[in-house]
Design an enzyme around this catalytic site. Structure first.
Site, PDB file in Angstrom:
ATOM      1  CB  CYS A 198      -4.460  -1.642   4.212  1.00 37.07           C
ATOM      2  SG  CYS A 198      -3.643  -1.731   5.837  1.00 37.07           S
ATOM      3  CE  LYS A 238      -6.998   1.720   3.687  1.00 34.44           C
ATOM      4  NZ  LYS A 238      -5.747   2.130   4.378  1.00 34.44           N
ATOM      5  CD  GLU A 248      -2.470   1.159   2.815  1.00 35.97           C
ATOM      6  OE1 GLU A 248      -3.460   1.897   2.943  1.00 35.97           O
ATOM      7  OE2 GLU A 248      -2.073   0.391   3.720  1.00 35.97           O
TER       8      GLU A 248
END
Length: 556
Positions: free
Chosen positions: A149, A113, A45
């Protein structure tokens, strides 16, 4: 013919803001993936920018520069494996934590994200916009779903990817260490695998960034939560994982698995790696520190040698008339064991000169902590002079117990650029010294054996700022103090709850008071590596001005 897939996992250590350097690391990893015949290189990430960038990422010029480096990476790696890499995306005045899929010199997919962490050290709700849940992308004959994540810590994103046809989940991460976090990560990812009946690749970065250390430990899980392979903790590594498609779907072939290490070794590695990367990434080469003959400076000196090598560590003894001979002897023995340079600068004459200068102003007043702190501030002055003259960064040595209750002198022993033990309570300092004396690892640059003299570990702690002074003169014994602080600071228990566990209310209230009135000191203190999920600085943000005190349980 059996369908196959090879992924190259690059568990690497980026530097925040070094866009060209991080891109070069990605290119090297891509070359290794191509040589191994991989179908795709997976990078962590926000790898192009480094992580965490904090508010730097909100600067449009920075985000646009990072995006340009993603395009440059795509063009530089236009043949061979596809690449997955994290970087920001600035789009229609919205900023996203994004993950780019590169192939054939182009960006073929951009993922945003969705779940933005906003607890502990994370502030992503402030920095980024939440992206829509994207579907999987095609990688040859397989459909890959990539929760970024935090997305994988929640049920909705992996579930949506599975429902829209993902066959393998690939999770790029920037997940920093705190004690026992690896077990939490592993358990959470096992849950995602079982819920969606899909194999999962978890890739984490490594390395230190300010107060955070990313501990790697990337892994691959098959259906049922079975561990297929596991990468090392803390070390940069590149690994190739092979998948084959069978009757039940894709399955990872077994690979190498790391040997687990206990929390004492992990903590010590974090303190060492945190200092090593802080130095390397800021450009400092050498450190110095005041060596007192006490346990805190002893563990810091040892960490410094293990991180940087003895030739890059200078220790300085600054004795006053209150410094005991055994402190001088213990410091000399430690320095000899570590192989470091030890200078001695007596401060008695300087202290007398300051006392004489201030005498007209203090006339008729009894000596108190003011005179004690003059010694500490003189030491800070002299150590900072050496730091300025020789370009050696000063390390400060206050443990978490002292930092919590303000048992440290601002502009004195708190002076310095980095504190390796800032998040280590005093009782853990003792145990960490014992652990280091009994253990040596190949990532340590210091000598093997019991380098910290037993007398330093066993003698009662003292600041030696007055005759026969002991820390216990003004604080509870550290066993009791640390127990109360862990409940008050780390667990956020109320005074009533702590008293119910058997602690004296007056003692708890006094410790609470000391914690609150010391906030201004912590606000000005040096950074240090995060070991717990309630470290002072990003994890625990309290106002300096604060009149509230916990009255729970009063009158009971």
């Amino acid at each position: 013919m059996t369908e196959k897939l090879r992924l190259t996992l690059a568990q690497l250590n980026p530097t925040v803001g070094d866009l060209a350097g991080n891109m070069a690391k990605a290119q090297e990893a891509h070359a290794a993936a191509a040589e191994a015949g991989a179908d795709m290189l997976v990078l962590p990430e926000m790898f192009i920018t480094g992580y965490q960038t904090q508010d730097l990422v909100m600067r449009p010029a920075f985000a646009l520069d990072a995006m340009e480096h993603v395009l440059m990476l795509a063009k530089a790696c236009d043949t061979g494996p596809a690449i997955g890499v994290g970087a920001p995306l600035l789009e229609d005045d919205l900023l996203f934590n994004a993950y780019y899929i590169l192939r054939g010199g182009e960006i073929v997919a951009t993922l945003r994200k969705h779940e933005l962490p906003n607890t502990h050290v994370f502030d992503e709700v402030r920095q980024f916009s939440s992206g829509p849940i994207a579907g999987p992308y095609n990688l040859g004959n397989v459909r890959i779903g990539t929760p970024i994540c935090e997305d994988a810590w929640h049920v909705d994103v992996p579930e949506a990817l599975a429902e829209s046809g993902a066959e393998i989940l690939v999770v790029p991460n920037g997940s920093p260490y705190y004690r026992n976090k690896y077990d939490r990560r592993f358990s959470a990812m096992v849950s995602r695998v079982i819920e969606n009946d899909l194999p999962l690749v978890y890739l984490n970065m490594v390395g230190g960034q300010d107060d955070q250390v990313f501990d790697g430990g990337s892994f691959v899980l098959n259906r049922g939560g079975q561990l297929a392979m596991q990468m090392p903790l803390f070390d940069e590594a590149i690994a190739h994982v092979d998948f084959e498609k069978g009757p039940e779907g894709w399955e990872a072939l077994d690979g190498e698995k790391i040997i687990p290490v206990d929390e004492w070794e992990q903590d010590y590695r974090v303190m060492t790696q945190g200092l090593r990367d802080y130095m390397g990434k800021t450009g400092f080469k050498k450190v110095l520190l005041g060596l007192s003959g006490g346990i805190d400076s002893a563990i810091v000196a040892t960490i410094a040698v293990d991180a940087l090598g003895a030739e890059n560590v200078r220790c300085v003894m600054l004795p006053s008339e209150y410094t005991a001979q055994n402190s001088l002897d213990d410091a000399a023995e430690l320095a000899a064991n570590l192989g470091v340079k030890l200078d001695t600068i007596p401060i008695a004459k300087a202290r007398a000169a300051v006392t004489e200068t201030m005498a007209p102003f203090f006339k008729g007043m009894e000596p108190d902590v003011t005179e004690e702190n003059i010694q500490s501030r003189l030491r800070g002055l002299l150590l900072m002079s050496l730091s300025n003259k020789f370009g050696e960064m000063l390390l400060t040595t206050g443990n978490k117990s002292e930092v919590a209750v303000g048992y440290a002198t601002i502009y004195g022993d708190m002076s310095g650029g980095y504190n390796p033990i800032k998040d280590l309570y005093k009782m853990r300092v003792f145990e960490s010294c014992r652990w280091r004396n009994a253990n040596h690892r190949d990532w340590m640059m210091g000598p093997k054996g019991a380098v910290i003299p037993v007398n330093i570990i066993d003698k009662p702690p003292t600041a030696e700022l007055r005759e026969d002074q002991k820390d216990s003169d003004s604080l509870p014994e550290y066993e009791e103090l640390d127990a109360i602080l862990e409940l008050l600071v780390d667990q956020d228990l109320s005074v009533a709850e702590i008293v119910a566990l058997g602690f004296d209310r007056a003692v708890v209230k006094r410790i609470e008071h000391l914690v609150y009135i010391s906030e201004y000191k912590r606000f000005q203190s040096a950074p240090g590596p995060r070991l717990t999920h309630r470290a002072f600085w990003m994890d625990r943000r309290y106002p300096i001005v604060n009149r509230w005190r916990d009255t729970s349980g009063e009158g009971l």
